[in-house]
Enzyme design. Structure first.
Site, PDB file in Angstrom:
ATOM      1  CG  HIS A  42      -1.764   1.331   1.423  1.00 43.32           C
ATOM      2  ND1 HIS A  42      -3.173   1.176   0.938  1.00 43.32           N
ATOM      3  CD2 HIS A  42      -1.326   2.568   1.886  1.00 43.32           C
ATOM      4  CE1 HIS A  42      -3.577   2.357   1.214  1.00 43.32           C
ATOM      5  NE2 HIS A  42      -2.668   3.221   1.935  1.00 43.32           N
ATOM      6  CD  GLU A  43       1.641   3.775   3.883  1.00 43.72           C
ATOM      7  OE1 GLU A  43       1.770   4.598   2.944  1.00 43.72           O
ATOM      8  OE2 GLU A  43       0.737   3.625   4.166  1.00 43.72           O
ATOM      9  CG  HIS A  88       0.404   6.398  -0.946  1.00 44.04           C
ATOM     10  ND1 HIS A  88      -0.676   7.024  -1.253  1.00 44.04           N
ATOM     11  CD2 HIS A  88      -0.235   5.635   0.319  1.00 44.04           C
ATOM     12  CE1 HIS A  88      -1.742   6.944  -0.599  1.00 44.04           C
ATOM     13  NE2 HIS A  88      -1.528   6.048   0.405  1.00 44.04           N
ATOM     14  CG  HIS A 104       0.416   8.908  -6.885  1.00 43.88           C
ATOM     15  ND1 HIS A 104      -0.445   9.335  -6.069  1.00 43.88           N
ATOM     16  CD2 HIS A 104       0.233   9.326  -8.094  1.00 43.88           C
ATOM     17  CE1 HIS A 104      -1.500   9.952  -7.026  1.00 43.88           C
ATOM     18  NE2 HIS A 104      -0.840   9.895  -8.138  1.00 43.88           N
TER      19      HIS A 104
END
Length: 691
Positions: free
Chosen positions: A475-476, A479, A482
């Site tokens: 998940h991190e 990010h 991104h």
């Protein structure tokens, strides 16, 4: 040499950094360097803003919007280093400075964001934007700049501006206090595990508990801390019901102990001031104000999504509750299931029904291998490669750094991974950056950080992750991608500078790869033997994923609904925070055996600052998109399909905030998201018996 220039020369924050890739020289930076550096940064930025405001030339995009983008470079640089340390490696000196800085920051930004002359220049450009010949990205930047100033109160009369400035200062102080209180309660509490207290706990958990004790200067002992990565596995596996109750109660009482760290009064004042600021800006409630500038647009749209998910999730949770109670009776006990029992008995039920337990897979989820898996998926999807660098300065010896290169072998970014729990770090997991990507004045490569709170292996043993931990890592890293893959010109539109209810799409979408057989078969290897994950265990793990989803969804949605109610009801309604929480949970029929994922006094997402205030729902809003978006790869018949991956890179990961998120999603998927994808993914469209 003047005294001031001598001080500047001795302050590493005010010098050019002669490190690889001009990264912060952490070993040289001391707490006493920050206030003088902030002073200089505030002064520089104010002078730059004054020059833009008083430019005698007619406003144009270059002398107003682009000039604003170029301003505040020193402030951005100093802030990034400071806030990384505040959250990931603080000490009493840093936390003391944080109180001062948060107030100074509000005092610095208030006059800028409410500067009528500056706003006049921006508004003039905004009005004639169609005739300025701007690129799509420039048009988006102008719109976002206008919106930001307008929503900050730049168009208000002087009295209203003065009051808004006071409110902003006070809120900055309260948000900082809230997070310091929470950290204080987490640092103050631990529970020692004697030999008799370890029934049911795995060897890997005990090893992590010993490492946690060592980190606190208690070598040779074993402790449970209030880090989620310590609490949740303990509640799941400890056979000692009395100790589960003790740990659970301490965990949900953070910030609510009537001590110096109590957050109740802080919350009351925050809500009162937020309501007042929304009304000054012409909105009926704070939620209406916040959501206007989001994909959801209104509190009603948010409530609609949450209620749609709440009903089937609650039904599933109640069915699971009855099954857990039956299991307690089968064991010959006659107590009623309590919140500190749920994870323990859910794990037993999962073992019985799905023949799977986390302890069986954990030895295969080695932290280093899961990092490799996250990198490998990024290489296969986006062509980026990762090579570890040992020459980059870091803020703690545990931090690792990788150089990221693109398909052509060109430098793209640096990625910092800070994975282990420690008392100097706030709880949770997050992505941030030390520098954002931009191309305004030459290519600027980003410095991206992932911070987690995983349990460290003791005595040099590798760190082993639970399935939840492995998902958090992906998940991190989503990010992180991104931020690393961002390819925009202007700093304000870089990477994760998007709506809160869109920012979780790249991160949650990336989680899908972590639980795919193609990935696990390659990277889930036993930490001692190196053997791959056996097929039958993999099959059982995948089958067990939807197990206990009623609990997980109820835990989350209740928090999101209470967040929404805090910010839609009059602030006076929540003068007694505990009573308000009780009443709202009663209203939605919250099962007594489940606690909110974040009780108000520890709900840092919405009270440590305003980033997720009225916005905790965003994870679920994004999940509608991520569940639907992964379907594009499934439909292509290849989870690394090159054409789909290229659209994902172009339309989502690299475009930052340079385009409207709905338009970006439709460009990638070819249509709007299908809401039922979320319920299907969580297994909530089926009947409870089918799960």
């Amino acid at each position: 040499m003047s005294e001031t220039s001598a001080q500047a020369q001795a302050n590493p924050l005010l010098q050019g950094w002669r490190t690889p890739f001009e990264t912060p020289p952490f070993a040289e930076i001391q707490p006493e360097h920050f206030l003088p550096a902030f002073e200089q940064a505030f002064a520089d930025h104010s002078a730059e803003i004054a020059a833009i405001t008083h430019d005698p030339a007619l406003p144009d995009f270059a002398n107003t919007v682009t000039a604003l983008e170029r301003s505040g470079k020193l402030l951005t640089k100093v802030s990034a280093v400071f806030y990384d340390l505040v959250s990931a490696h603080s000490n009493p000196a840093i936390l003391e400075i944080d109180k001062e800085v948060s107030l100074r920051m509000a005092r610095h930004w208030n006059p800028i964001m409410m500067n009528a002359v500056l706003f006049g220049r921006i508004a003039m450009l905004h009005e004639k934007r169609a005739s300025l010949g701007l690129t799509g990205e420039q048009l988006r930047l102008l719109e976002r700049t206008y919106t930001r100033f307008h929503r900050a109160g730049a168009g208000l009369d002087e009295a209203a501006k003065a009051r808004m400035a006071e409110i902003n200062e006070r809120l900055a102080h309260l948000g900082t206090s809230f997070s310091h209180h929470l950290l204080g309660d987490e640092q103050d509490w631990f529970m020692e595990l004697g030999e008799d207290d370890r029934a049911g706990l795995s060897d890997t958990f005990v090893a992590a508990a010993k490492a946690a004790a060592e980190e606190r200067g208690m070598a040779g002992k074993a402790i449970v801390t209030l880090s989620r990565s310590s609490v949740e596995p303990f509640l799941q596996s400890s056979a000692r019901r009395d100790l589960r109750e003790k740990v659970y109660k301490a965990f949900i009482a953070r910030g609510d102990n009537g001590n110096a760290n109590d957050n109740n009064d802080t919350i009351v004042e925050i809500l009162k001031l937020r309501e007042e600021s929304a009304k000054i800006l012409g909105f009926p409630t704070y939620a209406a104000y916040r959501l206007e500038d989001s994909m959801a647009k209104t509190p009603e749209a948010v409530r609609g999504l949450l209620e749609r998910v709440w009903k089937p999730a609650r039904e599933r949770a109640l069915a699971d509750r009855d099954a857990l109670q039956a299991l307690i009776a089968e064991e010959g006990s006659n107590f009623t299931l309590a919140p500190w029992d749920w994870r323990y008995y859910a794990e037993k039920l999962r073992q019985a029904k799905a023949n799977f337990d986390d302890a069986a897979i954990k030895p295969y989820l080695v932290l280093d291998h899961m990092i490799e898996a996250a990198f490998d998926c990024a290489t296969r999807l986006f062509g980026v490669t990762f090579a570890e660098r040992k020459d980059i300065p870091v803020w703690h010896p545990d931090v690792r750094v990788w150089e990221v290169r693109d398909r052509a072998g060109q430098h793209k970014a640096l990625f910092y991974g800070d994975y282990f729990a420690r008392s100097s770090k706030r709880s949770g997991a997050w992505m941030t950056s030390l520098r954002d990507q931009q191309k305004l004045d030459g290519d600027v490569a980003p410095l991206v950080i992932n911070v987690c709170n995983f349990a460290k292996g003791a005595d040099g043993a590798p760190s082993l992750l639970s399935p939840d931990d492995a998902r958090t890592l992906f998940h991190e890293f989503g990010h992180g991608l991104h931020g690393m893959l961002s390819d925009v010109t202007y700093p304000s539109l870089s990477g994760t500078s998007v709506f809160t209810d869109f920012v979780e799409l790249p991160s949650q979408l990336y989680e899908h790869w972590q639980e795919r057989p193609e990935v696990l078969q390659r990277f889930a290897r036993h930490y001692q033997t190196g053997e791959p994950l056996p097929d039958d265990l993999l099959t059982r793990f995948l089958a067990a994923r939807k197990f206990n989803q009623g609990f997980a969804t109820v835990e989350f949605v209740s928090s999101a609904l209470v967040d929404l109610e805090f910010h839609t009801q009059p602030a006076a309604a929540s003068r007694d925070v505990r009573a308000f929480e009780r009443q709202e949970l009663q209203k939605i029929g919250m099962p007594a055996e489940i606690s909110m994922r974040h009780r108000p006094t520890q709900f840092g997402h919405i009270f440590s600052g305003d980033h997720y205030a009225s916005g905790y729902y965003s994870y679920m809003w994004s999940e509608v998109m991520d569940a639907d978006a992964f379907g594009a790869f499934e439909e292509a018949g290849d989870i690394f399909d090159p054409a789909t991956a290229k659209r994902l890179l172009d339309d989502i990961y690299s475009s930052g905030g340079s385009r409207d998120p709905e338009e970006a999603y439709v460009a990638f998927r070819g249509r709007e998201p299908e809401p039922d994808a979320l319920l299907r993914r969580r297994g909530l469209l089926e009947t409870p018996e089918a799960a």
